[in-house]
Motif scaffolding. Structure first.
Motif, mmCIF file in Angstrom:
data_model
loop_
_atom_site.group_PDB
_atom_site.id
_atom_site.type_symbol
_atom_site.label_atom_id
_atom_site.label_comp_id
_atom_site.label_asym_id
_atom_site.label_seq_id
_atom_site.Cartn_x
_atom_site.Cartn_y
_atom_site.Cartn_z
ATOM 1 N N LYS A 125 0.730 -1.175 0.004
ATOM 2 C CA LYS A 125 0.281 0.000 -0.226
ATOM 3 C C LYS A 125 0.828 1.150 0.035
ATOM 4 C CE LYS A 125 -4.008 0.479 1.842
ATOM 5 N NZ LYS A 125 -5.165 0.372 2.530
ATOM 6 N N SER A 126 0.491 2.135 -0.828
ATOM 7 C CA SER A 126 1.577 3.590 -0.811
ATOM 8 C C SER A 126 0.661 4.422 -0.354
ATOM 9 C CB SER A 126 1.760 3.871 -2.302
ATOM 10 O OG SER A 126 0.324 4.073 -2.960
ATOM 11 N N GLN A 127 -0.667 4.261 0.137
ATOM 12 C CA GLN A 127 -1.512 5.349 1.117
ATOM 13 C C GLN A 127 -2.006 4.700 2.056
ATOM 14 O OE1 GLN A 127 -4.134 7.957 -1.082
ATOM 15 N NE2 GLN A 127 -2.706 8.331 -2.847
ATOM 16 N N ILE A 128 -2.275 5.410 3.262
ATOM 17 C CA ILE A 128 -2.658 4.994 4.284
ATOM 18 C C ILE A 128 -3.511 6.006 5.060
ATOM 19 C CG2 ILE A 128 -2.627 3.773 6.747
ATOM 20 C CD1 ILE A 128 0.180 2.653 5.538
ATOM 21 N N VAL A 129 -4.633 6.034 5.525
ATOM 22 C CA VAL A 129 -5.349 7.050 6.313
ATOM 23 C C VAL A 129 -5.103 6.244 7.666
ATOM 24 C CG1 VAL A 129 -7.484 8.225 7.007
ATOM 25 C CG2 VAL A 129 -6.654 7.876 4.316
ATOM 26 N N TYR A 130 -4.863 7.160 8.545
ATOM 27 C CA TYR A 130 -4.731 6.684 10.055
ATOM 28 C C TYR A 130 -5.232 7.684 11.170
ATOM 29 C CZ TYR A 130 -0.483 9.539 10.853
ATOM 30 O OH TYR A 130 0.346 10.570 10.875
ATOM 31 N N GLN A 131 -5.409 7.299 12.178
ATOM 32 C CA GLN A 131 -6.204 8.041 13.256
ATOM 33 C C GLN A 131 -5.245 8.496 14.285
ATOM 34 O OE1 GLN A 131 -9.912 6.214 14.002
ATOM 35 N NE2 GLN A 131 -10.856 7.664 12.474
ATOM 36 N N LEU A 132 -5.296 9.539 14.887
ATOM 37 C CA LEU A 132 -4.728 9.701 16.244
ATOM 38 C C LEU A 132 -5.559 10.874 17.294
ATOM 39 C CD1 LEU A 132 -2.042 12.339 16.174
ATOM 40 C CD2 LEU A 132 -3.131 11.639 14.002
ATOM 41 N N TYR A 133 -5.298 11.075 18.156
ATOM 42 C CA TYR A 133 -5.781 12.006 19.136
ATOM 43 C C TYR A 133 -4.786 13.102 19.151
ATOM 44 C CZ TYR A 133 -9.541 9.001 20.479
ATOM 45 O OH TYR A 133 -10.727 8.064 20.695
ATOM 46 N N ARG A 134 -5.387 14.250 19.055
ATOM 47 C CA ARG A 134 -4.943 15.589 19.428
ATOM 48 C C ARG A 134 -5.762 16.648 19.900
ATOM 49 N NH1 ARG A 134 -8.095 17.618 16.665
ATOM 50 N NH2 ARG A 134 -8.106 18.282 14.634
ATOM 51 N N VAL A 135 -5.328 17.430 20.814
ATOM 52 C CA VAL A 135 -5.982 18.631 21.274
ATOM 53 C C VAL A 135 -6.056 19.582 20.212
ATOM 54 C CG1 VAL A 135 -6.135 20.553 22.858
ATOM 55 C CG2 VAL A 135 -5.298 18.350 23.559
ATOM 56 N N PRO A 136 -7.164 20.043 19.491
ATOM 57 C CA PRO A 136 -7.248 20.960 18.500
ATOM 58 C C PRO A 136 -6.786 22.537 19.187
ATOM 59 C CG PRO A 136 -9.365 20.027 18.893
ATOM 60 C CD PRO A 136 -8.448 19.394 19.944
ATOM 61 N N ARG A 137 -6.003 23.055 18.097
ATOM 62 C CA ARG A 137 -5.574 24.205 18.574
ATOM 63 C C ARG A 137 -6.608 25.565 18.196
ATOM 64 N NH1 ARG A 137 -0.456 27.335 15.665
ATOM 65 N NH2 ARG A 137 0.130 28.602 17.485
ATOM 66 N N ASP A 138 -7.594 25.639 18.919
ATOM 67 C CA ASP A 138 -8.589 26.426 18.734
ATOM 68 C C ASP A 138 -8.515 27.649 19.722
ATOM 69 O OD1 ASP A 138 -9.508 25.001 20.783
ATOM 70 O OD2 ASP A 138 -10.843 24.153 19.546
ATOM 71 N N GLY A 139 -7.788 27.614 20.826
ATOM 72 C CA GLY A 139 -7.744 28.710 21.751
ATOM 73 C C GLY A 139 -8.596 28.116 22.826
ATOM 74 N N LYS A 140 -9.459 26.846 22.862
ATOM 75 C CA LYS A 140 -10.269 26.663 24.032
ATOM 76 C C LYS A 140 -10.404 25.213 24.357
ATOM 77 C CE LYS A 140 -14.635 26.455 21.010
ATOM 78 N NZ LYS A 140 -14.103 26.395 19.902
ATOM 79 N N SER A 141 -10.177 24.251 23.537
ATOM 80 C CA SER A 141 -10.072 23.125 23.912
ATOM 81 C C SER A 141 -8.915 22.710 24.736
ATOM 82 C CB SER A 141 -9.758 22.221 22.443
ATOM 83 O OG SER A 141 -11.116 22.087 21.727
ATOM 84 N N VAL A 142 -9.181 21.584 25.699
ATOM 85 C CA VAL A 142 -8.418 20.978 26.412
ATOM 86 C C VAL A 142 -8.183 19.620 26.755
ATOM 87 C CG1 VAL A 142 -8.470 23.121 28.073
ATOM 88 C CG2 VAL A 142 -10.071 20.999 28.482
ATOM 89 N N GLU A 143 -9.240 19.168 25.963
ATOM 90 C CA GLU A 143 -9.195 17.545 25.568
ATOM 91 C C GLU A 143 -9.147 17.275 24.449
ATOM 92 O OE1 GLU A 143 -12.523 15.426 27.390
ATOM 93 O OE2 GLU A 143 -12.635 17.034 29.073
ATOM 94 N N ALA A 144 -8.355 16.109 23.901
ATOM 95 C CA ALA A 144 -7.890 15.534 22.828
ATOM 96 C C ALA A 144 -9.161 14.906 22.068
ATOM 97 C CB ALA A 144 -6.945 14.420 22.816
#
Length: 139
Positions: free
Chosen positions: A93-112
């Motif tokens: 496979k030359s393309q893979i979609v994968y997932q991860l948790y990250r805190v959005p950089r939106d000025g208010k989020s504190v949870e991933a």
């Protein structure tokens, strides 16, 4: 007839080419190869500027507005999850979609929150294997 001549005969001469090296120099791609090697990658790795902004970028101001994190830790998460996605993917496979948790950089989020990235393996400027990590809608 060599490969270049055959391609030129079929498609015509290349009018302009934008290389991976130019994209890195221009900031369109962010070269993360050094950290990627630490995460287990054998090939050079770059993130698109949009993927960097969404999943890696973090400032001291973000720490004060949201939750304490740092770019090196966020980058490690992106690369480690990418490395594991490769290990779990079907061979060839030359393309893979994968997932991860990250805190959005939106000025208010504190949870991933769960997000997706796309990893593409392909040829670099000289035909060498390279990896590019991007947002799913990018190509």
């Amino acid at each position: 007839m060599n490969d270049k001549q055959a391609i030129d005969e079929l498609f015509g001469e290349v009018i302009h080419a934008y290389t991976r090296a130019q994209a890195i120099e221009d900031g369109v791609l962010v070269d993360v190869s050094e950290t990627a090697r630490e995460a287990g990658f054998r090939w050079p790795v770059a993130l698109t500027r949009a993927a960097w902004a969404d999943c890696v970028a973090w400032t001291e101001d973000d720490n004060h507005r949201q939750v304490y994190q740092d770019e090196s830790g966020r980058l490690w998460d992106v690369l480690w999850m990418a490395f594991n996605a490769i290990r779990g993917a079907a061979a060839g496979k030359s393309q893979i979609v994968y997932q991860l948790y990250r805190v959005p950089r939106d000025g208010k989020s504190v949870e991933a929150r769960l997000t997706a990235l796309k990893l593409v393996a392909g040829p670099g400027d000289a035909g060498e294997p390279v990896v590019t990590i991007m947002l799913p809608g990018e190509d």
